[in-house]
Design an enzyme around this catalytic site. Structure first.
Site, PDB file in Angstrom:
ATOM      1  N   GLY A  13     -37.045 -14.911  32.121  1.00 28.05           N
ATOM      2  CA  GLY A  13     -38.201 -15.208  31.495  1.00 28.05           C
ATOM      3  C   GLY A  13     -38.737 -16.785  32.486  1.00 28.05           C
ATOM      4  CE  LYS A  14     -34.822 -21.858  30.143  1.00 29.90           C
ATOM      5  NZ  LYS A  14     -33.522 -22.774  29.492  1.00 29.90           N
ATOM      6  CG  ASP A  67     -30.793 -27.590  26.213  1.00 27.98           C
ATOM      7  OD1 ASP A  67     -30.344 -26.319  27.201  1.00 27.98           O
ATOM      8  OD2 ASP A  67     -31.362 -28.009  25.258  1.00 27.98           O
ATOM      9  N   GLY A 144     -38.817 -15.249  24.144  1.00 27.95           N
ATOM     10  CA  GLY A 144     -38.625 -16.020  22.863  1.00 27.95           C
ATOM     11  C   GLY A 144     -40.386 -16.568  22.035  1.00 27.95           C
ATOM     12  CG  PHE A 145     -39.324 -19.732  19.743  1.00 25.41           C
ATOM     13  CD1 PHE A 145     -39.559 -19.158  18.179  1.00 25.41           C
ATOM     14  CD2 PHE A 145     -38.819 -20.464  19.783  1.00 25.41           C
ATOM     15  CE1 PHE A 145     -38.338 -19.074  16.995  1.00 25.41           C
ATOM     16  CE2 PHE A 145     -37.403 -19.979  19.024  1.00 25.41           C
ATOM     17  CZ  PHE A 145     -37.323 -19.673  18.153  1.00 25.41           C
ATOM     18  CE  LYS A 167     -44.428 -19.695  28.699  1.00 27.63           C
ATOM     19  NZ  LYS A 167     -43.127 -19.238  28.000  1.00 27.63           N
ATOM     20  CG  HIS A 172     -42.431 -26.750  27.827  1.00 30.56           C
ATOM     21  ND1 HIS A 172     -43.156 -24.928  27.814  1.00 30.56           N
ATOM     22  CD2 HIS A 172     -40.828 -26.144  27.728  1.00 30.56           C
ATOM     23  CE1 HIS A 172     -42.379 -24.344  28.123  1.00 30.56           C
ATOM     24  NE2 HIS A 172     -41.124 -24.639  27.656  1.00 30.56           N
TER      25      HIS A 172
HETATM   26  P1  IMP Z   1     -32.389 -22.815  26.284  1.00 28.09           P
HETATM   27  O1  IMP Z   1     -33.034 -23.789  26.918  1.00 28.09           O
HETATM   28  O2  IMP Z   1     -31.652 -21.604  27.117  1.00 28.09           O
HETATM   29  O3  IMP Z   1     -31.336 -23.552  25.538  1.00 28.09           O
HETATM   30  O4  IMP Z   1     -33.430 -21.584  25.072  1.00 28.09           O
HETATM   31  C1  IMP Z   1     -34.182 -22.847  24.874  1.00 28.09           C
HETATM   32  C2  IMP Z   1     -34.768 -21.927  23.854  1.00 28.09           C
HETATM   33  O5  IMP Z   1     -35.866 -22.433  23.408  1.00 28.09           O
HETATM   34  C3  IMP Z   1     -35.234 -20.870  24.221  1.00 28.09           C
HETATM   35  O6  IMP Z   1     -33.891 -19.594  24.096  1.00 28.09           O
HETATM   36  C4  IMP Z   1     -35.914 -20.054  23.077  1.00 28.09           C
HETATM   37  O7  IMP Z   1     -36.138 -19.287  22.187  1.00 28.09           O
HETATM   38  C5  IMP Z   1     -36.608 -21.401  23.351  1.00 28.09           C
HETATM   39  N1  IMP Z   1     -38.066 -21.308  24.173  1.00 28.09           N
HETATM   40  C6  IMP Z   1     -37.241 -22.866  25.890  1.00 28.09           C
HETATM   41  N2  IMP Z   1     -39.013 -22.555  26.111  1.00 28.09           N
HETATM   42  C7  IMP Z   1     -39.339 -21.687  25.780  1.00 28.09           C
HETATM   43  C8  IMP Z   1     -40.575 -21.061  26.708  1.00 28.09           C
HETATM   44  O8  IMP Z   1     -41.285 -21.202  27.317  1.00 28.09           O
HETATM   45  N3  IMP Z   1     -41.641 -20.135  26.052  1.00 28.09           N
HETATM   46  C9  IMP Z   1     -40.550 -19.482  24.940  1.00 28.09           C
HETATM   47  N4  IMP Z   1     -39.962 -20.184  23.725  1.00 28.09           N
HETATM   48  C10 IMP Z   1     -38.958 -21.110  24.427  1.00 28.09           C
END
Ligand code: IMP
Length: 193
Positions: A13-14, A67, A144-145, A167, A172
């Protein structure tokens, strides 16, 4: 010219969000689908910084890592930097249960991107989107959320009810990425002079 970027993340997704913006700006990018060091800290920028240095040690310059986290006001910013752990353990349903009966539903998503250049110099860029936690999950897009996050400046839909491009308008992640692109643009101009 802005140099190509190598995006290190295991999250498809990222990668989809980063690559759509970079490609639309004509910036070359490639995906390194690997985990990087994730230190324990309350500060996303510090976590991203150490992850970036780890990526640089392993793959060299021109790498970026991110992150990100969800910060819920009524929970004093929880889950914040622990978002991925909370997502994997209690999930979206667990977060909604923590907020059962709570009217104050303000929240934000925050992103910290660390870019490390070919000299090993690291720079961190941050982005934030404010919004609310929905009463129940809606939509099937994103990750994610996303199903429970409604951006304040949107039309009431959750991120998961939007297309990726919609989106990107609020996200962010894209705000932090645009700061990185501006930084790289300034540096390449400085080199051309
Ligand atoms: P990390 O950056 O891989 O540590 O993960 C951050 C966590 O925050 C993710 O697993 C998601 O659950 C949540 N998260 C961060 N950015 C998003 C987003 O854009 N959408 C939904 N959830 C997010």
């Amino acid at each position: 010219m802005i140099p190509g970027l190598r995006v290190v993340t295991t999250n498809p997704g990222k990668w989809a969000e980063f690559s759509s913006v970079l490609q639309s700006l004509g910036v070359e990018c490639s995906w390194i689908r690997e985990n990087v060091l994730e230190i324990q800290s309350d500060d996303l920028g510090e976590i991203a910084y150490h992850a970036g240095l780890d990526a640089y040690r392993r793959w060299g310059g021109g790498v970026m890592v991110e992150d990100a986290g969800l910060y819920i006001d009524a929970l004093n910013g929880f889950p914040g930097p622990y978002s991925s752990y909370i997502y994997r353990t209690i999930g979206v349903g667990g977060v909604l249960r923590l907020l059962a009966g709570v009217d104050e539903r303000n929240a934000s998503f925050r992103s910290a991107i660390c870019y490390v250049d070919s000299y090993g110099v690291a720079a961190v860029f941050t982005g934030e989107v404010e919004g609310y936690i929905a009463a129940e999950p809606r939509g099937s897009g994103g990750f994610g959320f996303d199903p429970i996050f409604i951006p304040r400046e949107g039309d009431g839909r959750t991120f998961a009810e939007m297309t990726l491009l919609e989106k990107n308008v609020y996200s962010h992640r894209v705000k932090a990425l645009k700061k990185l692109i501006a930084h790289l643009g300034d540096r390449s101009l400085a080199r051309d002079i």
